[in-house]
Design a protein around this motif. Structure first.
Motif, mmCIF file in Angstrom:
data_model
loop_
_atom_site.group_PDB
_atom_site.id
_atom_site.type_symbol
_atom_site.label_atom_id
_atom_site.label_comp_id
_atom_site.label_asym_id
_atom_site.label_seq_id
_atom_site.Cartn_x
_atom_site.Cartn_y
_atom_site.Cartn_z
ATOM 1 N N LEU A 20 -48.542 10.077 -6.799
ATOM 2 C CA LEU A 20 -49.198 9.802 -5.527
ATOM 3 C C LEU A 20 -50.414 10.685 -5.306
ATOM 4 O O LEU A 20 -51.428 10.237 -4.779
ATOM 5 C CB LEU A 20 -48.208 9.984 -4.376
ATOM 6 C CG LEU A 20 -47.219 8.853 -4.173
ATOM 7 C CD1 LEU A 20 -46.213 9.214 -3.088
ATOM 8 C CD2 LEU A 20 -47.940 7.574 -3.807
ATOM 9 N N SER A 21 -50.338 11.936 -5.721
ATOM 10 C CA SER A 21 -51.480 12.837 -5.580
ATOM 11 C C SER A 21 -52.666 12.346 -6.401
ATOM 12 O O SER A 21 -53.805 12.353 -5.918
ATOM 13 C CB SER A 21 -51.106 14.249 -6.019
ATOM 14 O OG SER A 21 -50.114 14.764 -5.185
ATOM 15 N N LEU A 22 -52.413 11.925 -7.620
ATOM 16 C CA LEU A 22 -53.495 11.390 -8.441
ATOM 17 C C LEU A 22 -54.078 10.113 -7.841
ATOM 18 O O LEU A 22 -55.293 9.903 -7.855
ATOM 19 C CB LEU A 22 -52.999 11.126 -9.864
ATOM 20 C CG LEU A 22 -52.675 12.355 -10.691
ATOM 21 C CD1 LEU A 22 -52.046 11.951 -12.018
ATOM 22 C CD2 LEU A 22 -53.925 13.174 -10.921
ATOM 23 N N PHE A 23 -53.219 9.266 -7.297
ATOM 24 C CA PHE A 23 -53.683 8.042 -6.653
ATOM 25 C C PHE A 23 -54.565 8.351 -5.450
ATOM 26 O O PHE A 23 -55.635 7.763 -5.278
ATOM 27 C CB PHE A 23 -52.471 7.204 -6.244
ATOM 28 C CG PHE A 23 -52.822 5.944 -5.531
ATOM 29 C CD1 PHE A 23 -53.418 4.888 -6.204
ATOM 30 C CD2 PHE A 23 -52.568 5.811 -4.169
ATOM 31 C CE1 PHE A 23 -53.745 3.720 -5.534
ATOM 32 C CE2 PHE A 23 -52.888 4.646 -3.502
ATOM 33 C CZ PHE A 23 -53.485 3.605 -4.188
ATOM 34 N N TYR A 24 -54.132 9.306 -4.605
ATOM 35 C CA TYR A 24 -54.920 9.676 -3.432
ATOM 36 C C TYR A 24 -56.249 10.301 -3.832
ATOM 37 O O TYR A 24 -57.286 10.012 -3.230
ATOM 38 C CB TYR A 24 -54.150 10.635 -2.532
ATOM 39 C CG TYR A 24 -52.976 10.003 -1.829
ATOM 40 C CD1 TYR A 24 -53.010 8.684 -1.387
ATOM 41 C CD2 TYR A 24 -51.815 10.723 -1.608
ATOM 42 C CE1 TYR A 24 -51.929 8.116 -0.743
ATOM 43 C CE2 TYR A 24 -50.728 10.154 -0.962
ATOM 44 C CZ TYR A 24 -50.802 8.859 -0.534
ATOM 45 O OH TYR A 24 -49.726 8.298 0.097
#
Length: 57
Positions: A20-24
């Motif tokens: 999720l961090s990479l996506f954000y």
């Protein structure tokens, strides 16, 4: 619950947190670095201002 099951749950949660961090980060980079689409960028900034402007209490 056994210790190995807790470790599996922890590993899965860390994996999804990183995903999720990479996506954000990718979404934020796409919004802020796109040079030709100022209308879309200003719309995202407007929505962010609305969401972050309210009190949580």
């Amino acid at each position: 619950m056994s210790r190995s099951l807790w470790l599996r749950f922890f590993a899965i949660s860390v994996f999804f947190a990183l995903l999720l961090s990479l996506f954000y980060l990718r979404m934020i980079r796409e919004v802020t670095t796109r040079p030709g689409d100022e209308v879309q960028r200003s719309m995202y900034l407007f929505i962010a201002r609305i969401v972050e402007g309210h009190d949580y209490a």
